[in-house]
Design a protein around this motif. Structure first.
Motif, PDB file in Angstrom:
ATOM      1  N   ASP A 127       2.007  14.295  11.735  1.00  0.00           N
ATOM      2  CA  ASP A 127       3.177  13.540  12.204  1.00  0.00           C
ATOM      3  C   ASP A 127       4.180  14.423  12.968  1.00  0.00           C
ATOM      4  N   GLN A 128       3.886  15.721  13.056  1.00  0.00           N
ATOM      5  CA  GLN A 128       4.807  16.591  13.802  1.00  0.00           C
ATOM      6  C   GLN A 128       4.342  16.911  15.216  1.00  0.00           C
ATOM      7  N   GLN A 150       3.243  26.401  10.912  1.00  0.00           N
ATOM      8  CA  GLN A 150       4.057  27.303  10.078  1.00  0.00           C
ATOM      9  C   GLN A 150       3.387  28.660   9.965  1.00  0.00           C
ATOM     10  N   SER A 174       4.309  23.528  16.157  1.00  0.00           N
ATOM     11  CA  SER A 174       4.467  22.857  14.852  1.00  0.00           C
ATOM     12  C   SER A 174       3.822  23.641  13.722  1.00  0.00           C
TER      13      SER A 174
END
Ligand SMILES: Cc1cc2nc3c(=O)[nH]c(=O)nc-3n(C[C@H](O)[C@H](O)[C@H](O)COP(=O)(O)OP(=O)(O)OC[C@H]3O[C@@H](n4cnc5c(N)ncnc54)[C@H](O)[C@@H]3O)c2cc1C
Length: 399
Positions: free
Chosen positions: A191-192, A266, A264
């Protein structure tokens, strides 16, 4: 042989995707098989993996149901989509063809590993046993582990990956591992990323000396992103933790959606990409190899796991009626005859694809190649999709 602890009909070294698939089939055939794994536990490691219908058909025959598979896997609607790396233009897309008789899916390697492991009885797998030596005579094979334990077997299968120890007892001299490139891998929450990238297909962006791909995994909750980048050498032992900023910098000036997807992430890891030339042989007397141990290959066809899984079914099928007096020479010759030409071709094609992207002449003759030109070369291999996915392996096992 003296000083042994246990004896099994078949011992498999390596509880990876190929080793566990072979174990599951052999158990179904009533063979006494035991798997020894170096790692201290079988945890969910890895990132996304492609599984084309040639491998799915094997998994279904193993007893993994389509429902079990689809709880974690994502079936692809577009089997392939290629885009130009710089501007994101779609160069080609190939819809999924029903006539292959099974879906094509993308899946997290750990989730696939768990599914296959669930088809092997727990008492047939021993972890924390790194194989360090193998010896054989007419009576059997003796396998020694780093903790000092030894076991014996009528047949030994080396499924211990690209750095196989078992392979040393099969070939005359260790194969030359060829280092080609490095690959960033990350998983990002779907969703990012831009909505246009949340689709159930696997898309490759082609550009000079680089390759970027994305597809969803974990039931569509995560997006697997990978970026292959040129490197001349690798000084580490295996993959390393890497910086997302460095991953992003490699794709500066590329399609802005690539920038958004990498942005997006990490965390990321950087993996070395090695392959090797086909081995002179896969078997020696009572010992044989499967998967990466037999034919380590580059990931550009997404067939590493699939070829290991195909090997496992063919090998187990040929060992189905194993008894003390079975002629292993004949069995292994049949196994190699069925598997080696196909796996060697896949090795060669995967290497060819990287050579389109990062050709050996690039530094001396040209400094970059447009993505459209890379795609035009890539197209010459397109008839391989039919050959890879439509392959009816069961016909080979039965015959
Ligand atoms: C950790 C990991 C992550 C991967 N992730 C991806 C991915 O995300 N996408 C992709 O396309 N491909 C991935 N691959 C590669 C792909 O999974 C392989 O092509 C495929 O798994 C080949 O199957 P295999 O059974 O031959 O080898 P593997 O699945 O690599 O299994 C080999 C097993 O042998 C064990 N082993 C090694 N040496 C010894 C020893 N001396 N004694 C006992 N056991 C030993 C290893 O610990 C491992 O469990 C990954 C491989 C690994 C190991």
């Amino acid at each position: 042989m003296a000083g042994h602890n246990k004896r099994h009909q078949v011992v498999i070294v390596g509880a990876g995707l190929g080793g566990l698939t072979a174990a599951a089939f052999l158990q179904r055939f009533g063979i006494d098989v035991h798997v020894y794994e170096k790692a201290p536990e079988l945890k969910e490691i890895g990132a996304g993996i492609n599984l084309d219908s040639n491998a799915i058909r094997v998994l279904l025959r193993l007893g993994i149901t389509e429902e079990e598979l689809m709880e974690v896997a994502v079936p692809l609607k577009e089997v392939w989509e290629f885009r130009n790396g710089n501007d994101g233009r779609v160069l080609y897309s190939e819809p999924f063809k029903k006539d292959f008789g099974a879906p094509h899916v993308v899946i997290h390697r750990g989730e696939l590993h768990s599914l296959i492991k669930s088809k092997v009885t727990k008492d047939a797998i021993t972890v924390n046993h790194g194989c360090v030596n193998v010896e054989q005579n007419n009576d059997g094979v003796q396998i020694t582990f780093e903790n000092g334990v030894t076991v014996e077997a009528d047949v030994l299968i080396g499924a211990d990956g690209g750095r196989s120890v078992v392979r040393n007892a099969v070939v005359d001299s260790p194969p030359k591992m060829r280092f080609w490139a490095a690959m960033y891998r990350s998983l990002v929450p779907i969703d990012q990323v831009p909505p246009s990238e949340r689709v159930p297909n696997r898309t490759a962006w082609l550009g000079s000396r680089h390759f970027f791909m994305r597809y969803p995994v974990s039931g569509g909750k995560l997006l697997n992103i990978v970026g292959a980048v040129p490197r001349s050498h690798w000084e580490h032992n295996g993959p390393i933790d890497a910086n997302v900023e460095d991953f992003l910098a490699e794709f500066t000036g590329w399609d802005e959606n690539i920038q958004a997807m990498i942005g997006s992430a990490q965390e990321t890891k950087l993996w070395p990409l090695y392959d090797m030339d086909p081995l002179e042989r896969w078997s020696n007397n009572r010992i044989t190899l499967l998967g990466d141990a037999a034919h380590l290959l580059l990931p550009f066809l997404g067939q590493g796991a699939a070829q290991a899984i195909e090997d496992a079914e063919v090998l187990a099928g040929n060992l189905k009626n194993l008894t003390k007096g079975t002629d292993l020479t004949e069995i292994f010759a049949r196994y190699e005859g069925l598997r080696k030409p196909r796996a060697s071709t896949v090795q060669f094609m995967a290497r060819t694809i990287w050579n389109f992207i990062d050709p050996p002449y690039i530094n001396s003759e040209v400094s970059s190649i447009p993505g459209d030109d890379i795609f035009n070369q890539y197209k010459s291999l397109f008839n391989m999709h039919e050959w890879l996915n439509g392959y009816d392996l069961q016909k080979d096992v039965v015959s």
